[in-house]
Design a protein around this motif. Structure first.
Motif, short mmCIF file in Angstrom:
data_model
loop_
_atom_site.label_atom_id
_atom_site.label_comp_id
_atom_site.label_asym_id
_atom_site.label_seq_id
_atom_site.Cartn_x
_atom_site.Cartn_y
_atom_site.Cartn_z
N ARG A 111 4.42 7.44 -43.41
CA ARG A 111 5.41 7.15 -42.38
C ARG A 111 4.74 6.82 -41.05
O ARG A 111 5.20 5.94 -40.31
CB ARG A 111 6.36 8.34 -42.24
N ARG A 116 7.92 3.73 -40.54
CA ARG A 116 9.21 3.73 -41.23
C ARG A 116 9.45 5.12 -41.83
O ARG A 116 8.50 5.84 -42.08
CB ARG A 116 9.26 2.68 -42.34
N GLU A 117 10.71 5.44 -42.08
CA GLU A 117 11.05 6.78 -42.56
C GLU A 117 11.24 6.86 -44.07
O GLU A 117 10.94 7.87 -44.69
CB GLU A 117 12.33 7.27 -41.87
N SER A 118 11.77 5.82 -44.68
CA SER A 118 12.21 5.89 -46.07
C SER A 118 11.03 5.91 -47.04
O SER A 118 10.03 5.20 -46.86
CB SER A 118 13.10 4.68 -46.38
N VAL A 151 16.94 14.04 -47.04
CA VAL A 151 17.15 12.66 -46.58
C VAL A 151 15.84 11.87 -46.57
O VAL A 151 14.76 12.41 -46.80
CB VAL A 151 17.78 12.65 -45.17
N HIS A 152 15.99 10.58 -46.31
CA HIS A 152 14.87 9.64 -46.16
C HIS A 152 14.12 9.42 -47.47
O HIS A 152 12.96 9.01 -47.46
CB HIS A 152 13.89 10.09 -45.07
N ASN A 184 16.96 0.92 -46.49
CA ASN A 184 16.00 0.83 -45.40
C ASN A 184 14.62 0.47 -45.97
O ASN A 184 14.24 0.96 -47.03
CB ASN A 184 15.91 2.17 -44.66
#
Length: 403
Positions: A111, A116-118, A151-152, A184
């Motif tokens: 990340r 980016r987070e995903s 999440v993510h 994403n």
């Protein structure tokens, strides 16, 4: 919280090689190997001698990330026996004592590098029990234990998820290219080449190569979680070697210490090293006794290439025995690589019954898969052909007696 002690109601006292002994004098043949943490058996005499010598001379036990002679010896051995012969460029990070520490570090680094987070993971994946690792784990029961939304992370179909009826990565790549998909842009994809906890699901080399190419095309990092399948479990030291790929990041733990002591590594390509000093740290990331046994393991078993050949030979022995069982029994299927194998039962509760009966007969095996429908075999890589044959005969008997 208790798990294995429920399935194996014995009080164990000693262990040597591929055998465990309880306090009542019963002997058990171990096809569990510490969930893959004891690839070289219990109390391996070569590793034990190195550890005792180190302790007796008052070698450093706890040193956080300080430089020590034990750490240097491990790094030199890892470079000389593993990385250099495979032309792998990785930097070595000590993120903490367990596999989930290595995964958390890998996800954080990906990340940070990509901004980016995903993260994309795969159906039936297992990557650890801390929150970041759980977010990329598939098992609903384990995910529910988090108590908060995970999440993510986005799951995609693992190899053969649709029984060959859907083109590889058709759904994944379509989502990446469609501006209306709602996906994403991922920083990375994390994958196990063989899903251990997920049911011994074996990815084909061509599927792994296609995944690596997809990651390169789409500017995503490829993380291979080799925590259970690395350290020679599938034959080669790294499970991805057969596919001929070089992941951007690799997580290693379980049998890297060789002796069952906590130790993990996060390996990554040099250009990804953008950590600030101390940005990812931990009190127990420098387990010096584990460095000692790890170096002894690599020097003893990985200097001449014989370990891989032996593991593949033992794997053929297992494959023949499992084929015979499945030919005799209906509704039973097998799959695996090297010395990790699984028998899947269409009558799903039967897998647990087989493990229970095997324990009664003196064999330790566990289940895996989302509904515990697979009997998993993880014998030590150092097991003798005779002990392996004995355990396979016991397994066959347990299968017959639970039919």
């Amino acid at each position: 919280m208790r798990s294995y002690c429920r399935g194996w109601p014995a009080v164990f006292d000693r262990a040597q090689g591929s055998h465990m002994y309880d306090e009542d004098g019963h002997t058990y043949l171990d096809f569990f190997a510490g969930a893959g943490s004891l690839n070289y058996g219990h109390n391996n005499p070569v590793l034990k001698r190195a550890l005792i010598d180190y302790i007796e001379r008052d070698g450093v036990t706890h040193g956080l990330d300080m430089s020590t002679t034990a750490k240097r010896a491990f790094l030199e051995s890892f470079q000389n026996n593993i990385l250099r012969p495979r032309d792998l460029p990785y930097k070595v990070m000590f993120p903490g004592p367990t596999g989930t520490n290595a995964v958390e570090a890998a996800l954080k680094l990906a990340r940070k590098v990509k901004g980016r987070e995903s993260i994309v993971s795969f159906t039936n994946a297992f990557h650890g029990m801390s929150l970041g690792s759980l977010a990329v784990t598939g098992n609903a029961f384990k995910r529910a234990g988090a108590g908060i939304p995970l999440v993510h992370g986005t799951p995609m179909p693992f190899d053969n998820y649709f029984d060959g009826t859907v083109e590889d990565f058709l759904w994944f790549e379509r989502l990446l290219e469609d501006q209306g998909s709602g996906l994403n842009k991922p920083a990375a994809v994390i994958v196990e080449t063989v899903q251990g906890e997920g049911g011994i699901n074996v990815a084909r080399p061509e599927w792994l190569r296609a995944l690596a190419e997809l990651c390169e095309r789409q500017d995503m990092l490829l993380i291979v979680d080799d925590i259970q399948m690395g350290c020679g479990r599938t034959g080669a030291f790294f499970s991805f070697e057969e596919a001929g790929i070089t992941p951007d990041i690799v997580t290693v733990s379980k049998s890297i210490s060789g002796y069952g002591m906590p130790m993990s590594l996060t390996l990554f390509k040099p250009e990804l090293d953008i950590w600030e000093p101390g940005e990812h740290n931990g009190t127990f990331r420098g387990n010096n006794p584990a460095f000692v046994t790890a170096a002894a393991t690599l020097d003893t078993y990985w200097a001449d290439g014989q370990m891989e050949k032996q593991t593949l030979a033992r794997g053929e022995q297992v494959e023949q025995a499992l084929r015979a069982i499945c030919e005799e029994q209906s509704g039973v299927h097998f799959r695996g690589r090297g010395l990790v194998w699984g028998m899947e039962f269409e009558d799903k509760p039967r897998a647990s019954a087989v493990c229970k009966r095997a324990f009664e007969l003196g064999l330790l095996v566990e289940t895996s898969g989302p509904e515990s429908e697979v009997v998993k075999l993880l014998p030590a890589l150092t097991i003798s052909p005779e002990d392996l044959d004995e355990g396979l005969r016991t397994l066959a008997r347990a299968v017959r007696e639970t039919a």
